[in-house]
Design an enzyme around this catalytic site. Sequence first.
Site, mmCIF file in Angstrom:
data_model
loop_
_atom_site.group_PDB
_atom_site.id
_atom_site.type_symbol
_atom_site.label_atom_id
_atom_site.label_comp_id
_atom_site.label_asym_id
_atom_site.label_seq_id
_atom_site.Cartn_x
_atom_site.Cartn_y
_atom_site.Cartn_z
ATOM 1 N N ASN A 105 0.830 -1.208 0.000
ATOM 2 C CA ASN A 105 0.000 0.000 0.000
ATOM 3 C C ASN A 105 0.864 1.257 0.000
ATOM 4 O O ASN A 105 1.986 1.247 0.506
ATOM 5 C CB ASN A 105 -0.947 0.003 1.210
ATOM 6 C CG ASN A 105 -1.897 -1.187 1.149
ATOM 7 O OD1 ASN A 105 -2.095 -1.775 0.082
ATOM 8 N ND2 ASN A 105 -2.457 -1.579 2.282
ATOM 9 N N VAL A 106 0.307 2.289 -0.576
ATOM 10 C CA VAL A 106 1.048 3.557 -0.763
ATOM 11 C C VAL A 106 0.419 4.678 0.057
ATOM 12 O O VAL A 106 0.743 5.845 -0.114
ATOM 13 C CB VAL A 106 1.070 3.938 -2.278
ATOM 14 C CG1 VAL A 106 1.889 2.927 -3.060
ATOM 15 C CG2 VAL A 106 -0.339 4.051 -2.846
ATOM 16 N N ASP A 107 -0.454 4.283 1.039
ATOM 17 C CA ASP A 107 -1.252 5.283 1.767
ATOM 18 C C ASP A 107 -0.699 5.651 3.143
ATOM 19 O O ASP A 107 -1.226 6.535 3.811
ATOM 20 C CB ASP A 107 -2.704 4.774 1.914
ATOM 21 C CG ASP A 107 -2.776 3.396 2.605
ATOM 22 O OD1 ASP A 107 -3.637 2.579 2.230
ATOM 23 O OD2 ASP A 107 -1.959 3.150 3.524
ATOM 24 N N HIS A 122 6.068 -0.643 -2.556
ATOM 25 C CA HIS A 122 5.643 0.103 -3.744
ATOM 26 C C HIS A 122 5.687 1.608 -3.540
ATOM 27 O O HIS A 122 5.012 2.347 -4.252
ATOM 28 C CB HIS A 122 4.221 -0.330 -4.144
ATOM 29 C CG HIS A 122 4.153 -1.774 -4.544
ATOM 30 N ND1 HIS A 122 2.972 -2.488 -4.529
ATOM 31 C CD2 HIS A 122 5.109 -2.653 -4.939
ATOM 32 C CE1 HIS A 122 3.210 -3.745 -4.913
ATOM 33 N NE2 HIS A 122 4.492 -3.861 -5.169
ATOM 34 N N CYS A 130 11.829 14.888 -8.112
ATOM 35 C CA CYS A 130 12.109 15.532 -9.412
ATOM 36 C C CYS A 130 12.698 14.504 -10.376
ATOM 37 O O CYS A 130 13.628 13.765 -10.023
ATOM 38 C CB CYS A 130 13.109 16.675 -9.195
ATOM 39 S SG CYS A 130 13.648 17.431 -10.724
ATOM 40 N N CYS A 153 14.557 23.226 -9.687
ATOM 41 C CA CYS A 153 15.483 23.215 -10.851
ATOM 42 C C CYS A 153 14.704 23.306 -12.157
ATOM 43 O O CYS A 153 15.281 23.319 -13.232
ATOM 44 C CB CYS A 153 16.319 21.922 -10.819
ATOM 45 S SG CYS A 153 15.433 20.461 -11.424
ATOM 46 N N SER A 192 -4.809 -9.180 -3.602
ATOM 47 C CA SER A 192 -5.281 -10.086 -4.670
ATOM 48 C C SER A 192 -4.181 -11.076 -5.047
ATOM 49 O O SER A 192 -4.415 -11.994 -5.824
ATOM 50 C CB SER A 192 -5.694 -9.257 -5.895
ATOM 51 O OG SER A 192 -4.624 -8.405 -6.278
ATOM 52 N N ASN A 216 -9.267 -12.507 3.239
ATOM 53 C CA ASN A 216 -9.754 -11.810 2.052
ATOM 54 C C ASN A 216 -11.216 -12.232 1.851
ATOM 55 O O ASN A 216 -11.503 -13.420 1.944
ATOM 56 C CB ASN A 216 -8.896 -12.227 0.839
ATOM 57 C CG ASN A 216 -9.106 -11.297 -0.347
ATOM 58 O OD1 ASN A 216 -10.236 -10.896 -0.644
ATOM 59 N ND2 ASN A 216 -8.033 -10.924 -1.008
#
Length: 247
Positions: A105-107, A122, A130, A153, A192, A216
Amino acid sequence: MLDHELIDLVGAAHSIVVLSGAGVSAESGIPTFRDALTGLWARFNPEELATPQAFSKDPRLVSRWYDERRCNVLKCRPNAGHFVLAQLEKAFQEKNRPFTLITQNVDRLHQAAGSQNVIELHGNLFTWRCVDCGKERDENGLAFDEHPPRCECGGLRRPGVVWFGEALPGEALLKAQRASGRCALFMSLGTSSVVYPAAALVDLALQNGAKVLEINPEQTPLSRRAHWSLRGKCGKTLPDLISRAGN
Ligand code: BV8
Ligand code: ZN
């Protein structure tokens, strides 16, 4: 109905590895990856937007998608599943037993719930970097007023997530593989189990004789290989299991 062998194992395991997926954050109101495309984004397939090619082709569109997800997450709170994993980490630390939380998860909700050592395979939605000079900066404020945001920049800044076709952070993956190959119990929660190489971690656990628990509401490719595959939501099933195990 929770199985006594599983309850005993959670209480007695010498080491636990958890791999969490988007399903753990679903009860916090964050759409899972497969259904993250509603409304404006409905005409795209996530795998099409979450790639370097998509960003090069239409940086504005991709930046808007990620910034919208980032702003949505900022309004969300961890749920019972996140909190019980933070407690389990603390209980294992007190017993001086290895506990490793690996997330796809990216949260950053695991961190918000108090988990100390989170391996982010991830990346995350908040660290933007940048593309020219590589300068990174955390973004925890309001939506950007330009897409994509610019670096001092002059370079374009991208979200610090791992896109499809990009390598996972080497050190994070190595740590995750090492822990998975040594644990007594591997918990696959709310994923999943189709995205690699994260989905291959459980193989290392199985090869080393670990027991595998999956939680799940739906069947996944892992379900028939897991020792226990509980059809349920993490926010309910996990706290029940952890409290019955006495952690
Ligand atoms: C790479 C960040 C190579 C972006 C993401 C074999 C080996 C290596 C690579 C591959 C391989 N086979 C295929 C590949 C390519 C690809 C891949 O795996 N494709 C898949 C689609 C087949 N892998 C890659 O490209 C990886 N890169 O290996 O590069 C390389 C090597 C060296 C040098 C250069 C290149 C990169 C993969 C990472 C991609 N980035 N995220 C973003 O977020 O936008 S992955 C993305 O999918 C999310 O992070 C998400 O976490 C992840 C997996 O999805 P899930 O977390 O499982 O979420 P999903 O929606 O799928 O499912 C949710 C589940 O929850 C469901 O099962 C549902 O039933 C359940 N659920 C719902 N509610 C609940 C619940 N469960 C419990 N409780 C509930 N309440
Ligand atoms: Zn720059």
